[in-house]
Scaffold this motif. Sequence first.
Motif, PDB file in Angstrom:
ATOM      1  N   THR A 138       0.820  -1.212   0.000  1.00 48.75           N
ATOM      2  CA  THR A 138       0.000   0.000   0.000  1.00 48.75           C
ATOM      3  C   THR A 138       0.859   1.271   0.000  1.00 48.75           C
ATOM      4  O   THR A 138       0.471   2.285  -0.607  1.00 48.75           O
ATOM      5  CB  THR A 138      -0.933   0.021   1.217  1.00 48.75           C
ATOM      6  N   ASP A 177       2.025   1.784  -3.426  1.00 46.73           N
ATOM      7  CA  ASP A 177       0.884   2.238  -4.234  1.00 46.73           C
ATOM      8  C   ASP A 177       0.684   3.746  -4.091  1.00 46.73           C
ATOM      9  O   ASP A 177       0.299   4.431  -5.055  1.00 46.73           O
ATOM     10  CB  ASP A 177      -0.395   1.502  -3.819  1.00 46.73           C
ATOM     11  N   LEU A 178       0.932   4.284  -2.895  1.00 49.78           N
ATOM     12  CA  LEU A 178       0.832   5.728  -2.699  1.00 49.78           C
ATOM     13  C   LEU A 178       1.837   6.452  -3.590  1.00 49.78           C
ATOM     14  O   LEU A 178       1.505   7.458  -4.231  1.00 49.78           O
ATOM     15  CB  LEU A 178       1.080   6.076  -1.231  1.00 49.78           C
ATOM     16  N   ARG A 201       3.160   5.316  -6.346  1.00 49.64           N
ATOM     17  CA  ARG A 201       2.735   5.156  -7.743  1.00 49.64           C
ATOM     18  C   ARG A 201       1.620   6.142  -8.098  1.00 49.64           C
ATOM     19  O   ARG A 201       1.570   6.675  -9.215  1.00 49.64           O
ATOM     20  CB  ARG A 201       2.295   3.711  -7.988  1.00 49.64           C
ATOM     21  N   SER A 202       0.740   6.415  -7.147  1.00 50.85           N
ATOM     22  CA  SER A 202      -0.338   7.381  -7.415  1.00 50.85           C
ATOM     23  C   SER A 202       0.225   8.786  -7.616  1.00 50.85           C
ATOM     24  O   SER A 202      -0.302   9.573  -8.417  1.00 50.85           O
ATOM     25  CB  SER A 202      -1.351   7.371  -6.271  1.00 50.85           C
ATOM     26  N   CYS A 258       3.258   9.406  -8.861  1.00 47.83           N
ATOM     27  CA  CYS A 258       3.875   9.387 -10.195  1.00 47.83           C
ATOM     28  C   CYS A 258       2.823   9.603 -11.281  1.00 47.83           C
ATOM     29  O   CYS A 258       3.055  10.315 -12.269  1.00 47.83           O
ATOM     30  CB  CYS A 258       4.591   8.055 -10.428  1.00 47.83           C
ATOM     31  N   ALA A 259       1.661   8.990 -11.092  1.00 57.34           N
ATOM     32  CA  ALA A 259       0.576   9.146 -12.072  1.00 57.34           C
ATOM     33  C   ALA A 259       0.046  10.578 -12.077  1.00 57.34           C
ATOM     34  O   ALA A 259      -0.362  11.097 -13.122  1.00 57.34           O
ATOM     35  CB  ALA A 259      -0.544   8.161 -11.744  1.00 57.34           C
ATOM     36  N   LYS A 260       0.060  11.219 -10.930  1.00 57.38           N
ATOM     37  CA  LYS A 260      -0.443  12.589 -10.819  1.00 57.38           C
ATOM     38  C   LYS A 260       0.491  13.593 -11.474  1.00 57.38           C
ATOM     39  O   LYS A 260       0.043  14.637 -11.980  1.00 57.38           O
ATOM     40  CB  LYS A 260      -0.643  12.934  -9.338  1.00 57.38           C
ATOM     41  N   CYS A 291       8.595   5.783 -12.241  1.00 54.70           N
ATOM     42  CA  CYS A 291       8.214   5.351 -10.887  1.00 54.70           C
ATOM     43  C   CYS A 291       9.107   4.244 -10.338  1.00 54.70           C
ATOM     44  O   CYS A 291       8.624   3.260  -9.773  1.00 54.70           O
ATOM     45  CB  CYS A 291       6.746   4.917 -10.854  1.00 54.70           C
TER      46      CYS A 291
END
Length: 497
Positions: free
Chosen positions: A361, A364-365, A367-368, A370-372, A470
């Motif tokens: 998790t 995952d934070l 990665r979020s 990086c997507a932003k 990422c």
Amino acid sequence: MKKLFFTMLALVALTGQAQPIPQDWFQTDTITIKGRIENFDAEKFGFTTMTCYDMDVLEHEEEVIILNIAADGTFETKLQANYPVFNEFFNSDSKVGFRDMYFYARPGETIDITVKTNADGQYECFYNSGSSKDLERWLKSGLTVENLSRSRTLAHFEGKFSEVGKEAERTWQDMQSHLQEKGSQLHFTPLEMQMALADLQVIFAYAMIDYSWNHWQKVTNIEERDGVWHQEVTNSAELKEFDKPENYKPLRHVDFNNPQLIATALFPVTLNRLQFFLPSKAAKCEILGTDNDNLMVQLHNYRNMISEFKEWRAHEEDIPQKMQEYLSTVTHPVIRQKAEAFYALQMAQTETSSPLPVNNTSADLIRSLCAKYPGRYLMIDFWAMWCGSCRSAIQKSKELRAKVGKRDDIKLIFIAGERTAEGSEAYHNYVKEWLGDETTICLTNEGFSRLQELFKFNALPHYETITPDCQRVSDFYQIHGYDNLETELELLKEKLK
């Protein structure tokens, strides 16, 4: 063998003289911590995890270990150790007053702990196996916390360096008297008394070194001008006192060649202070001696080697020679083995970055994020309201960060941990004043601890660099803060071409 092991440790503390290191003192093996909290209810207790900061001085990375507590109150986790360990699992969110679970364990042991209410209705640890059972009265005595409190007046002594000796002697006598009184009251075994004395010595040493560091800051002034750090001496007479060995005489109460000191909770931090924050070479010689066979000298040099290796990487062709010069001073077989293993591991690492783990998790934070912010490097600043160095770095970098904010190839992210994900009023006021134009994230203490576990750090501030695809940038190519941010970013981009 176990009886012989403890007998030798007792001799060290009783005589105050350097004794041969027990043959089985240094071992690399797993420690298992398991047990149960009776009548556990997550909502009632206010937590479902506890945290341990594992700072093994023979490892180059720090570990943050999260202990998950099941719905029925059971727990179990493992940690690697190279020598006996005195440490704790703690939580900051308890609603029932139970916050600390201390343990003492040798590599290879299983420590079984039952947490339940005592006759006074308070939650208490009861040890069922291992070395923790042998040291149960000491572990539950609170002596470590009490001696830390007693040493604070020494660490924050306001007098001159030539005057600190009297305060240090008063502190030493006070701490020793308290230990004797408490040990007698709780009927400490000889072994418990010896371990308590080793712990006391390290706390005393830490306080004395802390005074030295605090006082040095008062007689010097360091400031940045045009990107260059300048040091000005504000009291030259007082600064000379740092070079007088006699001013460090109180530290002779501490046997720095005693391997038992390594097992105390504060030892890694004290060794770090010796390495980075003791400004005088005379002080180090007085404390550690100059004999390369001295265990503390070799541990000190080993930590220096790990720290300096990052600088060696800038001139990789010189590394073999520098490493050979270092190894020529190492006589302790375990420290030499660790140094050689570290060298082999670092030289084998050729990757500039590595992928984040899956099914995690915390990853995952990241990665979020990086997507932003697609196509950008992320430099994450892990900080805390209680961390003065964190706030200092944030405040000093305000102009630079405004400049960096105009770039389209890097994004700064500020992550802090608070009791709640909403944060405190003080946190919000500080963010508004100093980080109003930045991306800030406030996590619960547990969420922050899980990021510490992922990135293997516990000291703050801490910086992590994430590539546009990422991946985590390896330690040697990280951006290490704000002082050389733009230069380090360009070097990293060149390395990744």
